[in-house]
Design a protein around this motif. Structure first.
Motif, PDB file in Angstrom:
ATOM      1  N   TYR A 120       0.841  -1.193   0.000  1.00  0.00           N
ATOM      2  CA  TYR A 120       0.000   0.000   0.000  1.00  0.00           C
ATOM      3  C   TYR A 120       0.882   1.250   0.000  1.00  0.00           C
ATOM      4  CZ  TYR A 120      -3.170  -3.656   1.567  1.00  0.00           C
ATOM      5  OH  TYR A 120      -3.884  -4.825   1.669  1.00  0.00           O
ATOM      6  N   ASP A 136      -6.745  -5.088   6.600  1.00  0.00           N
ATOM      7  CA  ASP A 136      -7.452  -6.184   7.257  1.00  0.00           C
ATOM      8  C   ASP A 136      -6.660  -6.727   8.439  1.00  0.00           C
ATOM      9  OD1 ASP A 136     -10.026  -7.562   6.043  1.00  0.00           O
ATOM     10  OD2 ASP A 136      -8.915  -6.675   4.367  1.00  0.00           O
ATOM     11  N   TYR A 138      -4.928  -9.665  10.243  1.00  0.00           N
ATOM     12  CA  TYR A 138      -4.315 -10.884   9.717  1.00  0.00           C
ATOM     13  C   TYR A 138      -4.976 -12.153  10.249  1.00  0.00           C
ATOM     14  CZ  TYR A 138      -1.804 -11.673  14.137  1.00  0.00           C
ATOM     15  OH  TYR A 138      -1.498 -11.915  15.450  1.00  0.00           O
ATOM     16  N   VAL A 141      -7.514 -13.155   7.893  1.00  0.00           N
ATOM     17  CA  VAL A 141      -6.898 -13.592   6.635  1.00  0.00           C
ATOM     18  C   VAL A 141      -6.336 -15.006   6.787  1.00  0.00           C
ATOM     19  CG1 VAL A 141      -5.096 -13.111   4.938  1.00  0.00           C
ATOM     20  CG2 VAL A 141      -6.390 -11.223   5.974  1.00  0.00           C
ATOM     21  N   LYS A 144      -8.908 -17.675   6.606  1.00  0.00           N
ATOM     22  CA  LYS A 144      -9.469 -17.909   5.268  1.00  0.00           C
ATOM     23  C   LYS A 144      -8.447 -18.492   4.290  1.00  0.00           C
ATOM     24  CE  LYS A 144     -12.755 -14.070   5.669  1.00  0.00           C
ATOM     25  NZ  LYS A 144     -13.097 -12.707   5.173  1.00  0.00           N
ATOM     26  N   LYS A 145      -7.186 -18.080   4.419  1.00  0.00           N
ATOM     27  CA  LYS A 145      -6.202 -18.369   3.369  1.00  0.00           C
ATOM     28  C   LYS A 145      -5.188 -19.447   3.721  1.00  0.00           C
ATOM     29  CE  LYS A 145      -7.711 -14.951   0.729  1.00  0.00           C
ATOM     30  NZ  LYS A 145      -8.312 -15.177  -0.603  1.00  0.00           N
ATOM     31  N   PHE A 166      -0.429 -12.659   3.815  1.00  0.00           N
ATOM     32  CA  PHE A 166      -1.218 -11.431   3.747  1.00  0.00           C
ATOM     33  C   PHE A 166      -0.994 -10.718   2.413  1.00  0.00           C
ATOM     34  CE2 PHE A 166      -2.277  -7.032   4.695  1.00  0.00           C
ATOM     35  CZ  PHE A 166      -3.429  -7.160   5.456  1.00  0.00           C
ATOM     36  N   ALA A 169      -2.612 -12.436  -0.548  1.00  0.00           N
ATOM     37  CA  ALA A 169      -4.071 -12.285  -0.588  1.00  0.00           C
ATOM     38  C   ALA A 169      -4.489 -11.056  -1.393  1.00  0.00           C
ATOM     39  CB  ALA A 169      -4.626 -12.191   0.834  1.00  0.00           C
ATOM     40  N   ASN A 170      -3.589 -10.071  -1.507  1.00  0.00           N
ATOM     41  CA  ASN A 170      -3.814  -8.885  -2.346  1.00  0.00           C
ATOM     42  C   ASN A 170      -5.163  -8.225  -2.043  1.00  0.00           C
ATOM     43  OD1 ASN A 170      -3.078  -7.028  -4.326  1.00  0.00           O
ATOM     44  ND2 ASN A 170      -4.099  -8.190  -5.955  1.00  0.00           N
ATOM     45  N   LEU A 171      -5.371  -7.906  -0.787  1.00  0.00           N
ATOM     46  CA  LEU A 171      -6.654  -7.371  -0.334  1.00  0.00           C
ATOM     47  C   LEU A 171      -6.734  -5.859  -0.516  1.00  0.00           C
ATOM     48  CD1 LEU A 171      -6.788  -9.357   3.006  1.00  0.00           C
ATOM     49  CD2 LEU A 171      -8.070  -9.884   0.933  1.00  0.00           C
ATOM     50  N   ASP A 172      -7.911  -5.401  -0.865  1.00  0.00           N
ATOM     51  CA  ASP A 172      -8.158  -3.959  -0.894  1.00  0.00           C
ATOM     52  C   ASP A 172      -8.255  -3.439   0.529  1.00  0.00           C
ATOM     53  OD1 ASP A 172      -8.262  -3.871  -3.665  1.00  0.00           O
ATOM     54  OD2 ASP A 172     -10.432  -4.257  -3.719  1.00  0.00           O
ATOM     55  N   LYS A 174      -9.947  -1.582   3.635  1.00  0.00           N
ATOM     56  CA  LYS A 174     -11.339  -1.456   4.075  1.00  0.00           C
ATOM     57  C   LYS A 174     -11.826  -0.019   3.948  1.00  0.00           C
ATOM     58  CE  LYS A 174     -11.603  -5.311   7.332  1.00  0.00           C
ATOM     59  NZ  LYS A 174     -11.951  -5.715   8.718  1.00  0.00           N
TER      60      LYS A 174
END
Length: 371
Positions: A120, A136, A138, A141, A144-145, A166, A169-172, A174
């Motif tokens: 980021y 997010d 962890y 994450v 889930k992952k 983490f 996972a390439n999360l946007d 929040k």
């Protein structure tokens, strides 16, 4: 004239000692209330763990009630070492402040200028400290992952592995950094990694060199988690819970993320945490200018106060400014409360998987506010 001065002096002495007696009586009454509080909990079948209360820099009450281990059964003592859970975050915040004092970082510095893989571009160190980054947690994450079936029972994830998962996972985000407050364990994991990157030390060594050893906190450590008895930490406390059958218990101490550092993982005792609180209010850990910034509530982009500093919950609305934090992980419930200007506060450490720590906190607050 001399007679008048003598009279004034005598009156002063009388008032001084009378005031001392009043204060001593109030303290004695509080101690009696605390003793009754523990006795009431015991009579109702609750264990209260380890508790220390201090006023004006002096310990006035200590108690140790409960099990350190249950197989074999061994009782808690005042020297028992508890997992602090999120109370650990203030040590991470202080580590960042130390780097600032050393001229190694700026709070408004973007994280990816230090950790090149951090995905980021617009998150700063201060966003992580204040839980306003938008990343997010962890723990969610990992749930889930991470495919735990690929590893043996007892496997422990550390910071590097968790960050790899983490990042993959390439999360946007929040929300955009600074727009909201949302408590994030990930932020403090990343902060520990920043400390390691800049200091070129393991986080454990940085804490030891800068805090624990200088303050004679010899029973405090970032623990390299192991299941079962560890001869290197014989006073270690284990989390447990009741099975539902009378006097039967089971461990509540292991989780695959027990190796994470920065958001938790520190073990300590009542005495060491009392030393820590006293060192803070006497500005022995870091100069006042830096600590005051860490004890100032963060603000959102719109100027809203979030009542969280650099690893402490900040309360400026009480009669005396306080900094505090609680923790909860597996069997452990903890609370550290520090009233800055009066040098008063308390420490609560429990390990029985209940919410007793927070009930005790409220009861102690009631007793203290009644005087």
């Amino acid at each position: 004239m001399q007679v008048r001065l003598n009279f004034i002096f005598v009156v002063f002495i009388i008032l001084f000692f009378s005031n001392c007696e009043i204060k001593k009586a109030a303290t004695d009454l509080n101690v009696e209330h605390y003793s009754k509080l523990i006795a009431n909990f015991e009579s109702e079948g609750f264990t209260t763990g380890n508790i220390l209360i201090y006023e004006k820099g002096e310990v006035i009450f200590q108690s140790s009630k409960g099990l350190r281990t249950f197989d074999p059964k061994d009782s808690l003592t005042l020297a028992s070492q508890f997992r602090l859970a999120s109370v650990s975050k203030q040590f991470t915040g202080m580590a960042i402040m130390k780097l600032k004092q050393f001229g190694k970082i700026e709070y408004d510095q973007n994280v990816n200028t230090i950790l090149s893989d951090f995905p980021y571009d617009n998150i700063t160190i201060k966003h992580l400290l204040h839980h306003t980054s938008g990343i997010d947690d962890y723990i969610e994450v990992i749930d889930k992952k991470f495919k735990s079936q690929d590893y043996n029972n007892g496997y422990i994830l550390g910071n590097e592995e968790i960050l790899d998962i983490f990042y993959d996972a390439n999360l946007d985000l929040k929300f955009q950094p600074g727009e909201n407050y949302e408590y994030s364990n990930t932020g403090y994991l990343v902060l520990a990694s920043i400390v390691e990157k800049i200091s070129n030390q393991h986080f454990r060594d940085f804490l030891n060199d800068n805090f624990f050893e200088p303050l004679d906190m010899y029973n405090t450590k970032l623990y390299d988690y192991k299941e079962g008895y560890d001869s290197n930490m014989p006073n270690r406390v284990f989390g447990y819970r009741e099975t539902g059958n009378k006097n039967e218990y089971e461990l509540n101490d292991y989780d695959i993320v027990n190796g994470v550092r920065g958001d938790g993982g520190i073990y300590s005792t009542l005495e060491d945490l009392y030393k820590w609180n006293m060192a803070l209010v006497n500005y022995r850990v870091i100069p006042k200018e830096y600590l005051n910034e860490g004890w100032t509530s963060g603000k959102l982009n719109n100027g809203e106060n979030i009542s969280y500093g650099f690893g402490w919950v900040i309360d400026d609305d009480l009669k005396h400014k306080t900094v505090s934090h609680n923790g909860g992980w597996l069997g452990f419930g903890t609370h550290l409360y520090n009233e800055i200007d009066t040098k008063s506060g308390y420490i609560i450490l429990t390990n029985d998987s209940s919410d007793t720590a927070f009930i005790i906190k409220n009861k102690i607050d009631d007793i203290r506010s009644s005087n």
